[in-house]
Design an enzyme around this catalytic site. Structure first.
Site, mmCIF file in Angstrom:
data_model
loop_
_atom_site.group_PDB
_atom_site.id
_atom_site.type_symbol
_atom_site.label_atom_id
_atom_site.label_comp_id
_atom_site.label_asym_id
_atom_site.label_seq_id
_atom_site.Cartn_x
_atom_site.Cartn_y
_atom_site.Cartn_z
ATOM 1 N N GLU A 53 0.911 -1.056 -0.076
ATOM 2 C CA GLU A 53 -0.136 -0.136 -0.080
ATOM 3 C C GLU A 53 0.948 1.283 -0.021
ATOM 4 O OE1 GLU A 53 -3.787 1.741 2.804
ATOM 5 O OE2 GLU A 53 -2.301 0.042 3.410
ATOM 6 N N LYS A 60 -9.941 2.728 -2.092
ATOM 7 C CA LYS A 60 -9.967 1.914 -0.754
ATOM 8 C C LYS A 60 -11.392 2.252 -0.008
ATOM 9 C CE LYS A 60 -7.548 1.390 3.573
ATOM 10 N NZ LYS A 60 -6.224 1.811 4.406
ATOM 11 N N CYS A 67 -5.536 -3.187 2.416
ATOM 12 C CA CYS A 67 -5.327 -2.935 3.640
ATOM 13 C C CYS A 67 -6.512 -3.337 4.639
ATOM 14 C CB CYS A 67 -4.577 -1.785 4.204
ATOM 15 S SG CYS A 67 -3.547 -1.873 5.639
#
Length: 289
Positions: free
Chosen positions: A47, A118, A151
């Protein structure tokens, strides 16, 4: 390799220098070239591979953000992917007018494939990034169907399930998993629970999962690596990686995740009780009143 199945997955576990885009791109290019020399054709980077993730001010993030796919960091990945005929997944900070997103990019032999933003910003990230607004796309490629989350998204089982129901063969997870040394029961002082999440969700959805974490330290935050590649039965087929720079590899046929019926009465997806789980998934409480 030429992009044909089976795939050799590589999790590129790199040490990211906070704010130093030039050095991080050099590191990424060096490690990607190494992975290509070892036959990888689907590579997953951490990331925010180009900038790091520890910021105090939104202005600092904004100064490093780039357009996707026309920014410097995206273009570098695209050029390497074209050169070697490979696919690369990586996350970076995307700038769209005055908004910032934590965006994962997928590039391939023909250039830019697509992007994902995200959905679940983590901790202080909520102060400078917008929640994703592109949903959970699945990208159809020569080697199979690729889904991407980032994540903290992995802590929400709905993300894996939705991608699986859309036919994803693999879910790639670029991450900055930090250590959880406060969990005293764990044997290693710099451990992360994320590999467990990757294994559990691979098993629950009968998909392949490739989670790549960075290593190193920024300020007080330590990143323990432990990148992992998991098969559709929940078994690690590579990793967890060590707490140092390196690449882990796994040779798989991505289409194995479509062979979900090892027994006609025991399919993780086909046997879901969508009549009772939730209203969204078909639950009608009035039926039971």
């Amino acid at each position: 390799m030429n992009g044909q199945s089976p795939a050799r997955i590589a999790c590129v576990q790199m040490d990211v220098v906070q704010g130093n885009v030039g050095q991080n791109l050099d590191t990424a290019q060096r490690m990607i070239e190494q992975a290509c020399q070892n036959g990888a054709n689907l590579l997953v980077l951490p990331e925010m591979y180009n900038t790091g993730c520890v910021f105090d001010r939104r202005s600092d993030v904004f100064a490093l953000a780039e357009a996707v796919p026309n920014g410097r960091s995206s273009r570098m990945l695209e050029n390497i992917a074209r050169k070697h005929g490979i696919y690369i997944v990586a996350s970076l900070v995307e700038k769209e007018e005055n908004d910032l997103f934590n965006t994962a990019i997928l590039v391939g032999p023909d250039g830019f494939v697509g992007k994902y933003r995200k959905l679940h910003p983590c901790e202080d990230e909520v102060y400078w990034v917008e929640p994703g607004n592109l949903g959970l796309p699945v990208f159809h490629t020569r080697i199979g169907r690729i889904g991407v989350i980032i994540c903290l998204d992995a802590y929400y089982p709905e993300t894996f399930r939705i991608l699986a129901l859309q036919g994803a063969d693999i879910v790639c997870v670029p991450s900055n998993w930090s250590d959880v040394k406060e969990i005293r029961a764990l044997p290693d002082p710099y451990w992360t629970m994320a590999p467990v999440l990757c294994m559990a969700n691979a098993l629950s959805n009968h998909i392949i999962v490739a989670g790549t974490n960075r290593v190193g330290q920024t300020g007080k935050m330590k990143f323990p690596g432990q990148s992992i590649i998991v098969g559709p039965w929940g078994n690690p087929i590579a990793g967890p990686g060590l707490m140092k720079e390196g690449v882990i590899y796994a040779d798989v046929d991505l289409c194995d995740s479509r062979r979900k019926y090892f027994h006609p009465t025991n399919s993780r997806l086909a046997n879901r009780r969508i009549d009772v789980y939730s209203y969204d998934l078909g639950y009608r409480p009035e039926k039971y009143m």
